[in-house]
Design a protein around this motif. Structure first.
Motif, PDB file in Angstrom:
ATOM      1  N   GLY A  78       0.841  -1.182   0.000  1.00  0.00           N
ATOM      2  CA  GLY A  78       0.000   0.000   0.000  1.00  0.00           C
ATOM      3  C   GLY A  78       0.883   1.241   0.000  1.00  0.00           C
ATOM      4  N   SER A  79       0.713   2.077   1.015  1.00  0.00           N
ATOM      5  CA  SER A  79       1.561   3.273   1.142  1.00  0.00           C
ATOM      6  C   SER A  79       2.318   3.291   2.467  1.00  0.00           C
ATOM      7  N   THR A  80       2.313   2.168   3.183  1.00  0.00           N
ATOM      8  CA  THR A  80       2.888   2.143   4.532  1.00  0.00           C
ATOM      9  C   THR A  80       4.352   1.708   4.503  1.00  0.00           C
ATOM     10  N   PHE A  81       5.170   2.532   3.865  1.00  0.00           N
ATOM     11  CA  PHE A  81       6.604   2.245   3.800  1.00  0.00           C
ATOM     12  C   PHE A  81       7.389   3.540   3.714  1.00  0.00           C
ATOM     13  N   PHE A  82       8.649   3.456   4.108  1.00  0.00           N
ATOM     14  CA  PHE A  82       9.583   4.574   3.989  1.00  0.00           C
ATOM     15  C   PHE A  82      10.415   4.391   2.724  1.00  0.00           C
ATOM     16  N   LEU A  83      10.953   5.509   2.241  1.00  0.00           N
ATOM     17  CA  LEU A  83      11.797   5.493   1.049  1.00  0.00           C
ATOM     18  C   LEU A  83      13.234   5.844   1.405  1.00  0.00           C
ATOM     19  N   GLY A  84      14.162   5.241   0.684  1.00  0.00           N
ATOM     20  CA  GLY A  84      15.568   5.577   0.838  1.00  0.00           C
ATOM     21  C   GLY A  84      16.263   5.468  -0.509  1.00  0.00           C
ATOM     22  N   GLU A  85      17.401   6.149  -0.642  1.00  0.00           N
ATOM     23  CA  GLU A  85      18.116   6.163  -1.916  1.00  0.00           C
ATOM     24  C   GLU A  85      19.624   6.077  -1.707  1.00  0.00           C
ATOM     25  N   ILE A  86      20.273   5.477  -2.686  1.00  0.00           N
ATOM     26  CA  ILE A  86      21.733   5.550  -2.795  1.00  0.00           C
ATOM     27  C   ILE A  86      22.029   6.108  -4.184  1.00  0.00           C
ATOM     28  N   CYS A 117      -6.131   9.330   4.912  1.00  0.00           N
ATOM     29  CA  CYS A 117      -6.078   8.949   3.496  1.00  0.00           C
ATOM     30  C   CYS A 117      -5.434   7.577   3.320  1.00  0.00           C
ATOM     31  N   GLN A 118      -4.633   7.150   4.278  1.00  0.00           N
ATOM     32  CA  GLN A 118      -4.041   5.809   4.216  1.00  0.00           C
ATOM     33  C   GLN A 118      -5.002   4.760   4.772  1.00  0.00           C
ATOM     34  N   LEU A 119      -5.697   5.108   5.846  1.00  0.00           N
ATOM     35  CA  LEU A 119      -6.635   4.158   6.450  1.00  0.00           C
ATOM     36  C   LEU A 119      -7.771   3.793   5.495  1.00  0.00           C
ATOM     37  N   ILE A 120      -8.162   4.756   4.670  1.00  0.00           N
ATOM     38  CA  ILE A 120      -9.299   4.538   3.766  1.00  0.00           C
ATOM     39  C   ILE A 120      -8.886   3.865   2.462  1.00  0.00           C
ATOM     40  N   CYS A 121      -7.607   3.920   2.132  1.00  0.00           N
ATOM     41  CA  CYS A 121      -7.137   3.423   0.838  1.00  0.00           C
ATOM     42  C   CYS A 121      -7.292   1.906   0.725  1.00  0.00           C
ATOM     43  N   PRO A 122      -7.995   1.424  -0.310  1.00  0.00           N
ATOM     44  CA  PRO A 122      -8.183  -0.028  -0.465  1.00  0.00           C
ATOM     45  C   PRO A 122      -6.880  -0.805  -0.555  1.00  0.00           C
ATOM     46  N   TRP A 123      -5.833  -0.211  -1.103  1.00  0.00           N
ATOM     47  CA  TRP A 123      -4.571  -0.933  -1.254  1.00  0.00           C
ATOM     48  C   TRP A 123      -3.909  -1.225   0.086  1.00  0.00           C
ATOM     49  N   ASN A 124      -4.206  -0.431   1.101  1.00  0.00           N
ATOM     50  CA  ASN A 124      -3.587  -0.683   2.403  1.00  0.00           C
ATOM     51  C   ASN A 124      -4.212  -1.856   3.141  1.00  0.00           C
ATOM     52  N   LYS A 125      -5.329  -2.367   2.623  1.00  0.00           N
ATOM     53  CA  LYS A 125      -5.895  -3.593   3.192  1.00  0.00           C
ATOM     54  C   LYS A 125      -4.936  -4.766   3.018  1.00  0.00           C
ATOM     55  N   PHE A 126      -4.080  -4.654   2.014  1.00  0.00           N
ATOM     56  CA  PHE A 126      -3.158  -5.749   1.703  1.00  0.00           C
ATOM     57  C   PHE A 126      -1.736  -5.453   2.177  1.00  0.00           C
ATOM     58  N   ALA A 127      -1.576  -4.360   2.909  1.00  0.00           N
ATOM     59  CA  ALA A 127      -0.230  -3.939   3.288  1.00  0.00           C
ATOM     60  C   ALA A 127       0.484  -4.986   4.139  1.00  0.00           C
ATOM     61  N   ARG A 128       1.693  -5.338   3.713  1.00  0.00           N
ATOM     62  CA  ARG A 128       2.495  -6.275   4.480  1.00  0.00           C
ATOM     63  C   ARG A 128       2.966  -5.637   5.775  1.00  0.00           C
ATOM     64  N   ARG A 129       2.977  -6.419   6.838  1.00  0.00           N
ATOM     65  CA  ARG A 129       3.459  -5.936   8.131  1.00  0.00           C
ATOM     66  C   ARG A 129       4.969  -6.147   8.227  1.00  0.00           C
ATOM     67  N   THR A 130       5.581  -5.325   9.067  1.00  0.00           N
ATOM     68  CA  THR A 130       7.018  -5.449   9.259  1.00  0.00           C
ATOM     69  C   THR A 130       7.315  -6.254  10.511  1.00  0.00           C
ATOM     70  N   ASP A 131       8.420  -6.987  10.478  1.00  0.00           N
ATOM     71  CA  ASP A 131       8.853  -7.694  11.683  1.00  0.00           C
ATOM     72  C   ASP A 131      10.078  -7.017  12.292  1.00  0.00           C
ATOM     73  N   LEU A 132      10.416  -5.813  11.780  1.00  0.00           N
ATOM     74  CA  LEU A 132      11.546  -5.074  12.338  1.00  0.00           C
ATOM     75  C   LEU A 132      11.169  -4.490  13.699  1.00  0.00           C
ATOM     76  N   PRO A 133      11.925  -4.797  14.731  1.00  0.00           N
ATOM     77  CA  PRO A 133      11.596  -4.270  16.061  1.00  0.00           C
ATOM     78  C   PRO A 133      11.714  -2.751  16.147  1.00  0.00           C
ATOM     79  N   ASP A 134      12.461  -2.130  15.222  1.00  0.00           N
ATOM     80  CA  ASP A 134      12.633  -0.678  15.235  1.00  0.00           C
ATOM     81  C   ASP A 134      11.314   0.071  15.159  1.00  0.00           C
ATOM     82  N   PHE A 135      10.339  -0.502  14.448  1.00  0.00           N
ATOM     83  CA  PHE A 135       9.094   0.205  14.219  1.00  0.00           C
ATOM     84  C   PHE A 135       7.954  -0.266  15.124  1.00  0.00           C
ATOM     85  N   ALA A 136       8.292  -1.065  16.129  1.00  0.00           N
ATOM     86  CA  ALA A 136       7.295  -1.462  17.119  1.00  0.00           C
ATOM     87  C   ALA A 136       6.936  -0.244  17.970  1.00  0.00           C
ATOM     88  N   GLU A 137       5.706  -0.191  18.403  1.00  0.00           N
ATOM     89  CA  GLU A 137       5.236   0.950  19.200  1.00  0.00           C
ATOM     90  C   GLU A 137       6.017   1.084  20.501  1.00  0.00           C
TER      91      GLU A 137
END
Length: 366
Positions: free
Chosen positions: A177-185, A257-277
């Protein structure tokens, strides 16, 4: 920057497979490569800035020329390795998020900010990734970035094929969906580039319709001055009165706008502990967060993106949310009394910015 001669000896296909493999090991969820040409995106940026839609984000105007061409930012750049990293914690439930938004006594913090500061997480891993690449191909020119320089990250990621622009202007893809960060090299190695992704928004306009402040003025057009994320994070000044009611109980950012977006229904979850609440920030009430001293704010938000806004903006946002709760006819006097007392108790010691919003909040019942 100078390209290593060893690169020409490598099998490009094998190198690409290796890059994908290494990026996964470092916790990145997607990797694509593009060139430095931004096409008409630069002109669209200039028009957006000329219309003043960037608000107080003067850094965007100051470095507009650099944003238009990555080779000006890092001379010698010929390719941009773009990556994504999912941030959605397994504990986040979208239905639960809507329920919290409907409870005016609760504080709502944007989902991306509930864990560690993504700038640090992404930058460290990108740097490690670049060093791993260097151990494979030899010395080459590069610089890593993640929301930390005048770079049109979303446009580069779109060009690279990491997704398509949603009508809310965020990048979308089928997996996250849109639940990700971007990075570049940015590199001086002429790696093969990837193709763009087709748009899959169709006729859907849910993000436009749900926006509390109508900040999405048309498909693919955002007026940051109206956006709750801008108003509660980037905006250093008073929050315009005309938007305060619409902010509701959102005290840092907005995810509607992310909660309502149909594509975020399929958003993969992260297992990185960094982003745990951290510190129960996703379940806190307005009164709990208001009770924090400045020292507690600094301590609990250590290593968090939230700390960047400072204590005064934090209190400003909380005051607005409490004012909205006091004005809510559904709340009982028993619910409102502690909010009123907390605001009154803080008023004598409040700085000018916070005091103005406390006074508004207390006056909102009239």
């Amino acid at each position: 920057m100078s390209s290593p001669s060893t690169v020409s000896l490598l099998d490009q296909s094998n190198l690409r497979d290796w890059l994908n493999e290494q990026s996964k090991k470092l916790g990145f969820d997607g990797l694509r490569i593009t060139d430095t040409h931004l096409g008409d995106a630069s002109e669209r940026l200039k028009e957006w800035l000329a219309e003043g839609k960037h608000g107080h984000m003067e850094y965007m105007k100051r470095h507009a020329q650099l944003r238009s061409d990555p080779t000006l930012l890092v001379p010698g750049t010929v390719r941009v390795i773009c990556v994504t990293m999912n941030y959605l914690s397994p504990t986040i439930d979208f239905d639960g998020e809507w329920q919290r938004l409907a409870d005016p006594t609760q504080a709502v913090v944007s989902m991306y900010a509930r864990g560690r500061d993504y700038h640090k997480v992404m930058r460290n891993r990108l740097q490690e990734f670049a060093q791993i690449i260097e151990s494979k191909i030899g010395t080459f020119g590069y610089r890593v970035f993640t929301d930390s320089a005048p770079l049109m990250e979303v446009e580069l990621a779109r060009k690279a094929g990491l997704g398509w622009r949603g009508k809310h202007t965020l990048l979308l893809n089928r997996e996250s969906g849109s639940t990700f960060f971007l990075g570049e090299i940015l590199v001086d190695v002429p790696l093969p580039i990837d193709s763009e992704e087709e748009s899959h928004c169709g006729t859907c306009q849910s993000c436009i319709e749900v926006c509390p402040t109508q900040a999405i003025t048309a498909p693919y057009q955002l007026d940051a001055r109206r956006c709750i994320s801008y108003l509660t994070i980037e905006n250093p000044d008073v929050i315009p009165i005309e938007f305060r009611r619409a902010i509701g109980n959102r005290v840092y950012g907005c995810d509607d706008c992310q909660l309502i977006c149909p594509w975020n229904k399929f958003a993969r979850r992260t297992d990185l502990p960094d982003f745990a609440e951290r510190h129960g920030i996703g379940q806190a009430s307005l009164l709990q967060l208001w009770s924090w001293t400045e020292a507690e704010f600094e301590k609990r938000h250590e290593g968090s993106a939230i700390r960047r806004i400072g204590y005064s903006r934090w209190r400003r946002n909380l005051a607005v949310a409490q004012g909205n709760a006091l004005a809510d006819p559904a709340l009982t006097e028993g619910d409102k009394a502690p909010l009123r007392e907390a605001l009154l108790g803080a008023l004598p010691m409040a700085d000018t910015l916070v005091a103005e919003h406390i006074q508004w909040a207390l006056g909102s019942e009239l």
